[in-house]
Design a protein around this motif. Structure first.
Motif, PDB file in Angstrom:
ATOM      1  N   PHE A 293     -12.313  -3.441   4.179  1.00  0.00           N
ATOM      2  CA  PHE A 293     -11.342  -2.907   3.217  1.00  0.00           C
ATOM      3  C   PHE A 293     -11.466  -3.634   1.877  1.00  0.00           C
ATOM      4  O   PHE A 293     -11.493  -3.021   0.818  1.00  0.00           O
ATOM      5  CB  PHE A 293      -9.915  -3.061   3.754  1.00  0.00           C
TER       6      PHE A 293
ATOM      7  N   CYS B  75      -3.098  -1.692   4.594  1.00  0.00           N
ATOM      8  CA  CYS B  75      -4.262  -1.378   5.435  1.00  0.00           C
ATOM      9  C   CYS B  75      -4.696  -2.579   6.267  1.00  0.00           C
ATOM     10  O   CYS B  75      -4.948  -2.459   7.476  1.00  0.00           O
ATOM     11  CB  CYS B  75      -5.416  -0.884   4.570  1.00  0.00           C
ATOM     12  N   VAL B  76      -4.786  -3.747   5.633  1.00  0.00           N
ATOM     13  CA  VAL B  76      -5.259  -4.934   6.346  1.00  0.00           C
ATOM     14  C   VAL B  76      -4.293  -5.327   7.459  1.00  0.00           C
ATOM     15  O   VAL B  76      -4.695  -5.582   8.605  1.00  0.00           O
ATOM     16  CB  VAL B  76      -5.467  -6.106   5.362  1.00  0.00           C
TER      17      VAL B  76
ATOM     18  N   ASN C 196      -9.871   3.903   2.422  1.00  0.00           N
ATOM     19  CA  ASN C 196      -9.363   2.948   3.399  1.00  0.00           C
ATOM     20  C   ASN C 196      -8.157   3.493   4.157  1.00  0.00           C
ATOM     21  O   ASN C 196      -8.015   3.260   5.360  1.00  0.00           O
ATOM     22  CB  ASN C 196      -8.997   1.634   2.703  1.00  0.00           C
ATOM     23  N   CYS C 197      -7.293   4.225   3.460  1.00  0.00           N
ATOM     24  CA  CYS C 197      -6.155   4.852   4.136  1.00  0.00           C
ATOM     25  C   CYS C 197      -6.622   5.891   5.137  1.00  0.00           C
ATOM     26  O   CYS C 197      -6.002   6.070   6.202  1.00  0.00           O
ATOM     27  CB  CYS C 197      -5.221   5.493   3.108  1.00  0.00           C
TER      28      CYS C 197
ATOM     29  N   THR D 148      -9.104   3.160  -2.260  1.00  0.00           N
ATOM     30  CA  THR D 148      -7.825   3.084  -1.553  1.00  0.00           C
ATOM     31  C   THR D 148      -7.634   4.280  -0.639  1.00  0.00           C
ATOM     32  O   THR D 148      -7.231   4.129   0.523  1.00  0.00           O
ATOM     33  CB  THR D 148      -6.669   3.004  -2.567  1.00  0.00           C
TER      34      THR D 148
ATOM     35  N   THR E 265     -14.815  -2.805   0.204  1.00  0.00           N
ATOM     36  CA  THR E 265     -14.804  -1.450  -0.360  1.00  0.00           C
ATOM     37  C   THR E 265     -14.059  -1.424  -1.684  1.00  0.00           C
ATOM     38  O   THR E 265     -14.512  -0.797  -2.651  1.00  0.00           O
ATOM     39  CB  THR E 265     -14.150  -0.471   0.630  1.00  0.00           C
ATOM     40  N   TYR E 266     -12.929  -2.105  -1.725  1.00  0.00           N
ATOM     41  CA  TYR E 266     -12.115  -2.115  -2.943  1.00  0.00           C
ATOM     42  C   TYR E 266     -12.861  -2.788  -4.088  1.00  0.00           C
ATOM     43  O   TYR E 266     -12.982  -2.239  -5.187  1.00  0.00           O
ATOM     44  CB  TYR E 266     -10.793  -2.825  -2.671  1.00  0.00           C
TER      45      TYR E 266
ATOM     46  N   VAL F 270      -4.080  -1.550  -0.010  1.00  0.00           N
ATOM     47  CA  VAL F 270      -5.302  -1.972   0.677  1.00  0.00           C
ATOM     48  C   VAL F 270      -5.119  -3.328   1.345  1.00  0.00           C
ATOM     49  O   VAL F 270      -5.349  -3.485   2.558  1.00  0.00           O
ATOM     50  CB  VAL F 270      -6.495  -2.007  -0.298  1.00  0.00           C
TER      51      VAL F 270
END
Length: 335
Positions: free
Chosen positions: A23, A188-189, A88-89, A85, A26-27, A184
């Motif tokens: 995550f 997400c984490v 990842n979601c 974002t 990716t960000y 994120v």
């Protein structure tokens, strides 16, 4: 009486670590994939002037083409992190849909609950006051003593609101940047760690590390901006170390807020507030107001002590999904 079966969680702890790192990668990586989002540096950076010319130099630097504050670069970077974002979601939604009931409505609702975006937000204002309480010292010294709070002599709505928030720089620093980062690096984490059944202390310990490491790449900007010299390398390393430590500690605080409230709003408002306030600088504030040295020190002490004292009661949120504990978490989300 049959033995109690241990809870079965959707993913393993190793998978949660790898997903959390992915995550963050990716960000941050999205900032470099787009050509328009990459920074451009001059081979011979100008030496910042001092005196009356300094403020004009700062304004000119901000609009230098290819710089971090170039509106075109800001727009490209905001677009990049928005797609990162959403991506990842989508991963979180996929994991939820594979782990709960087959109903898409149920999966969507569970995903929103995991991301702290469900309608059941904290009704108390106390979780939102935790961070300002910690910053009582800076608020007193940098805002009250300088007469820059609303209603005071030096407060300017145009400068401190319009020119702060209604620009591309302000939109990045205080609105869209914090919003996407919280989704994120917090939602997400922490979601994937919760899916692995990680105890709360591990979630508060591990998740902020991803957030801290995501700021290491700023060292590259500092190194290039200062001329790629040996001294620039040292300053970049020191800057990266300090920023990583500071953001990791901040990430621990906002992770705690997220877990306690199961809502994205308290950590998001804390993020925006901290971006506005900046890093506390008690030494500089005392130097600016030497006659108020003792008062500034007392304000800092009161803020820190009050923050610790109210950390648990002010963040109490009955029914918090994330605070149910690993043995009840997934059942609570899927209910």
């Amino acid at each position: 009486m049959p033995p109690i079966q241990p809870p079965v969680f959707p993913i393993s702890m190793l998978s949660s670590h790898l997903l959390a790192l992915s995550f963050g990668a990716t960000y941050v990586g999205s900032l470099y994939l787009s050509k328009n989002a990459r920074l451009r540096f001059s081979k011979s950076p100008a030496t910042p002037p001092t005196g009356p010319e300094a403020s004009q130099y700062v304004r000119q630097r901000r609009i230098e083409p290819g710089s971090r504050d170039d509106p075109a670069v800001i727009r490209a970077r905001l677009t990049a992190v928005t797609f990162a974002t959403l991506f990842n979601c989508t991963i979180v939604y996929y994991l939820v849909s594979r782990s709960t009931l087959p109903s898409s409505d149920h999966s969507l609702g569970s995903t929103l609950a995991l991301l702290g975006l469900s309608p059941a937000w904290p009704t108390s204002v106390l979780p939102y006051l935790q961070t300002p309480l910690l910053f009582l010292g800076p608020l007193y010294a940098s805002s009250y003593l300088t007469q820059s709070l609303p209603g005071q002599a030096h407060y300017s709505f145009e400068f401190q609101f319009i020119k702060t928030f209604c620009t591309w720089i302000g939109f990045r620093n205080y609105i869209w940047g914090p919003f996407t980062e919280e989704i994120v690096f917090r939602a997400c984490v922490l979601s994937v760690y919760a899916m692995a059944g990680a105890p709360r202390w591990k979630m508060i310990a591990f998740a902020p590390l991803v957030f801290g490491l995501a700021h290491v790449h700023h060292a590259w900007e500092v190194y290039n901006r200062l001329g790629r010299t040996q001294n620039a390398l040292k300053q970049a390393a020191m800057s990266a170390l300090f920023q990583t430590l500071y953001t990791t500690l901040f990430g621990a605080h906002t992770s705690y807020l997220f877990l306690r409230t199961s809502s994205l709003l308290p950590p998001l408002t804390a993020h925006v507030f901290c971006n506005i306030m900046g890093v506390p600088q008690m030494g500089l504030e005392i130097k600016s107001f030497p006659a108020k040295k003792r008062a500034i020190q007392i304000a800092y002490a009161i803020g820190i002590i009050s923050f610790i004292y109210t950390l648990v009661p002010w963040t109490e949120t009955p029914g918090s999904v994330f605070w149910l504990g690993p043995e009840r978490f997934w059942r609570g989300v899927a209910a």
